[in-house]
Design a protein around this motif. Structure first.
Motif, PDB file in Angstrom:
ATOM      1  N   LEU A 214     -63.838 -20.976  76.954  1.00  0.00           N
ATOM      2  CA  LEU A 214     -65.004 -21.866  76.989  1.00  0.00           C
ATOM      3  C   LEU A 214     -66.284 -21.036  77.014  1.00  0.00           C
ATOM      4  CD1 LEU A 214     -63.651 -24.468  79.545  1.00  0.00           C
ATOM      5  CD2 LEU A 214     -63.736 -24.656  77.075  1.00  0.00           C
ATOM      6  N   ALA A 215     -66.331 -20.057  77.908  1.00  0.00           N
ATOM      7  CA  ALA A 215     -67.417 -19.079  77.965  1.00  0.00           C
ATOM      8  C   ALA A 215     -68.801 -19.690  77.797  1.00  0.00           C
ATOM      9  CB  ALA A 215     -67.192 -17.984  76.922  1.00  0.00           C
ATOM     10  N   THR A 216     -69.059 -20.742  78.522  1.00  0.00           N
ATOM     11  CA  THR A 216     -70.362 -21.393  78.423  1.00  0.00           C
ATOM     12  C   THR A 216     -71.470 -20.393  78.721  1.00  0.00           C
ATOM     13  OG1 THR A 216     -69.272 -23.333  79.290  1.00  0.00           O
ATOM     14  CG2 THR A 216     -71.678 -23.379  79.222  1.00  0.00           C
ATOM     15  N   GLY A 217     -72.424 -20.264  77.830  1.00  0.00           N
ATOM     16  CA  GLY A 217     -73.540 -19.360  78.061  1.00  0.00           C
ATOM     17  C   GLY A 217     -73.199 -17.901  77.823  1.00  0.00           C
ATOM     18  N   THR A 218     -71.970 -17.605  77.450  1.00  0.00           N
ATOM     19  CA  THR A 218     -71.585 -16.209  77.198  1.00  0.00           C
ATOM     20  C   THR A 218     -70.917 -16.138  75.829  1.00  0.00           C
ATOM     21  OG1 THR A 218     -69.504 -16.534  78.337  1.00  0.00           O
ATOM     22  CG2 THR A 218     -71.300 -15.619  79.631  1.00  0.00           C
ATOM     23  N   ASP A 219     -71.628 -16.608  74.830  1.00  0.00           N
ATOM     24  CA  ASP A 219     -71.047 -16.700  73.489  1.00  0.00           C
ATOM     25  C   ASP A 219     -70.553 -15.360  72.977  1.00  0.00           C
ATOM     26  OD1 ASP A 219     -73.512 -19.115  72.418  1.00  0.00           O
ATOM     27  OD2 ASP A 219     -71.671 -19.335  73.565  1.00  0.00           O
ATOM     28  N   GLU A 220     -71.209 -14.306  73.371  1.00  0.00           N
ATOM     29  CA  GLU A 220     -70.802 -12.991  72.892  1.00  0.00           C
ATOM     30  C   GLU A 220     -69.368 -12.701  73.332  1.00  0.00           C
ATOM     31  OE1 GLU A 220     -73.331  -9.786  74.131  1.00  0.00           O
ATOM     32  OE2 GLU A 220     -72.713  -8.516  72.473  1.00  0.00           O
ATOM     33  N   CYS A 221     -69.004 -13.113  74.546  1.00  0.00           N
ATOM     34  CA  CYS A 221     -67.623 -12.920  75.013  1.00  0.00           C
ATOM     35  C   CYS A 221     -66.648 -13.802  74.238  1.00  0.00           C
ATOM     36  CB  CYS A 221     -67.497 -13.269  76.493  1.00  0.00           C
ATOM     37  SG  CYS A 221     -68.175 -12.047  77.607  1.00  0.00           S
ATOM     38  N   ALA A 222     -67.049 -15.041  73.997  1.00  0.00           N
ATOM     39  CA  ALA A 222     -66.129 -15.988  73.356  1.00  0.00           C
ATOM     40  C   ALA A 222     -65.628 -15.462  72.017  1.00  0.00           C
ATOM     41  CB  ALA A 222     -66.826 -17.330  73.176  1.00  0.00           C
ATOM     42  N   GLY A 223     -66.478 -14.736  71.290  1.00  0.00           N
ATOM     43  CA  GLY A 223     -66.040 -14.235  69.990  1.00  0.00           C
ATOM     44  C   GLY A 223     -65.743 -12.751  69.992  1.00  0.00           C
ATOM     45  N   CYS A 224     -65.587 -12.161  71.170  1.00  0.00           N
ATOM     46  CA  CYS A 224     -65.485 -10.701  71.241  1.00  0.00           C
ATOM     47  C   CYS A 224     -64.058 -10.209  70.999  1.00  0.00           C
ATOM     48  CB  CYS A 224     -65.967 -10.218  72.607  1.00  0.00           C
ATOM     49  SG  CYS A 224     -65.878  -8.432  72.767  1.00  0.00           S
ATOM     50  N   GLU A 225     -63.939  -9.203  70.169  1.00  0.00           N
ATOM     51  CA  GLU A 225     -62.612  -8.642  69.853  1.00  0.00           C
ATOM     52  C   GLU A 225     -62.020  -7.861  71.019  1.00  0.00           C
ATOM     53  OE1 GLU A 225     -62.975  -5.487  66.820  1.00  0.00           O
ATOM     54  OE2 GLU A 225     -65.126  -5.570  67.218  1.00  0.00           O
ATOM     55  N   PHE A 226     -62.836  -7.573  72.053  1.00  0.00           N
ATOM     56  CA  PHE A 226     -62.349  -6.809  73.202  1.00  0.00           C
ATOM     57  C   PHE A 226     -62.164  -7.669  74.457  1.00  0.00           C
ATOM     58  CE2 PHE A 226     -64.703  -3.785  70.512  1.00  0.00           C
ATOM     59  CZ  PHE A 226     -63.638  -2.955  70.177  1.00  0.00           C
ATOM     60  N   LEU A 227     -62.193  -8.977  74.278  1.00  0.00           N
ATOM     61  CA  LEU A 227     -62.116  -9.869  75.441  1.00  0.00           C
ATOM     62  C   LEU A 227     -60.848  -9.627  76.265  1.00  0.00           C
ATOM     63  CD1 LEU A 227     -63.287 -12.186  77.066  1.00  0.00           C
ATOM     64  CD2 LEU A 227     -62.189 -13.782  75.505  1.00  0.00           C
ATOM     65  N   LEU A 228     -59.727  -9.367  75.597  1.00  0.00           N
ATOM     66  CA  LEU A 228     -58.454  -9.192  76.309  1.00  0.00           C
ATOM     67  C   LEU A 228     -58.528  -8.042  77.315  1.00  0.00           C
ATOM     68  CD1 LEU A 228     -55.520 -10.241  76.419  1.00  0.00           C
ATOM     69  CD2 LEU A 228     -54.929  -8.467  74.760  1.00  0.00           C
ATOM     70  N   GLN A 229     -59.135  -6.929  76.912  1.00  0.00           N
ATOM     71  CA  GLN A 229     -59.194  -5.760  77.795  1.00  0.00           C
ATOM     72  C   GLN A 229     -60.422  -5.776  78.699  1.00  0.00           C
ATOM     73  OE1 GLN A 229     -58.897  -5.406  74.382  1.00  0.00           O
ATOM     74  NE2 GLN A 229     -56.679  -5.063  74.357  1.00  0.00           N
TER      75      GLN A 229
END
Ligand code: SF4
Length: 275
Positions: A214-229
């Protein structure tokens, strides 16, 4: 599983935490040695020396092989003090913890040359610091003299190599499900950069948003290729922090890990097949 949380406790509270997994801290080596009894040794992950100004005699004589974390507060001031700890390596594994501030790279290089492990602490580096982190990442990846881990580079590299889901929160000993901080007065706090957070709920809600995508207000995280780590590690505490520099750093580590995987896969197995 029991006993999975490690409590970062002041040396004066060792007796109160008997039987629990602990990291014991003090600015005074003698206080550490006096308070940690043989009964506690099995539960001590490591001891943390908060000042580098003391002598090493007490720890040399202690000789239990317990890992020692040397906490650097000011890279410029503390850098020359590291030399005096080199003899301690004969008795204890040593790690240097250094804050992510200008000059941290000099501490990393000296610590590595002395065969100490390193942990770089902090998040949200500015542009100059991400440049310094890139230089240290290249140093870690390409210098043959680096025999001890430089964290968080090492564990992140290994996570990319093995495709493990380990997160930076855990690597940096700041995962609230694995680490807690105990104040001098015995109060329990969240670990590391989260120590000032009064309620665990806000932090866990933040993580839940990320995990749920959901990452409300943190759009950069929502589409980030490194979110898992990463799991939003660099968005704490300021969500508006822009991650281009740290993403480039993670890309460097991931590319090196993938290159190594490809090299390993092309090696023939003992039966002559690629492994
Ligand atoms: S690198 Fe930045 S954008 Fe990506 S998951 Fe981490 S904090 Fe979020």
């Amino acid at each position: 599983m029991t006993n999975t949380i490690a409590y970062d406790i002041p040396a004066s509270l060792v007796a109160a935490f008997h039987g629990r997994k602990a990291i014991v801290r003090s600015p005074d080596p003698a206080e550490l040695v006096e308070n940690v009894t043989d009964l506690d040794l099995g539960n001590i992950s490591f001891i943390k020396l908060l000042s580098l100004n003391g002598g090493i005699g007490a720890l040399m004589a202690w000789g239990h092989g317990i890992p020692v974390d040397l906490v650097v507060s000011d890279p410029c001031r503390d850098l020359p003090l590291l030399y005096r700890y080199a003899p301690l390596l004969a008795v204890h594994p040593l790690r240097v913890s250094v804050p992510l501030v200008p000059g941290f790279g000099n501490v990393v290089k000296l610590a590595v040359s002395l065969n100490f492990a390193v942990k770089v602490e902090g998040g949200q580096p500015d542009e100059a610091l991400t440049d310094e982190m890139q230089r240290i990442a290249q140093f870690y990846l390409h210098q043959t003299m680096v025999s001890e881990p430089v964290e968080f580079f090492h564990s992140l590299f290994m996570a990319f190599y093995h495709r493990d889901p380990v997160t930076l929160w855990a690597i940096q000993e700041e995962d609230p499900s694995l680490n807690r901080f105990i104040t001098e007065r015995g109060e329990e706090k969240l670990p590391g950069r989260l120590a000032g957070v009064e309620s665990t709920q806000g932090f866990f809600a933040f993580l839940r948003e990320l995990r749920n995508g959901l990452a409300t207000g943190t759009d950069e995280c929502a589409g980030c290729e490194f979110l898992l780590q990463c799991m939003g590690y660099f968005k704490w505490p300021r969500r508006e922090y822009r991650c281009s520099g740290v993403k480039a750093l993670m890309q460097t580590l991931r590319s090196a890990a993938e290159e190594l995987r490809a090299d390993m896969a092309s090696l023939p197995s003992p039966e002559g097949e690629p492994i």
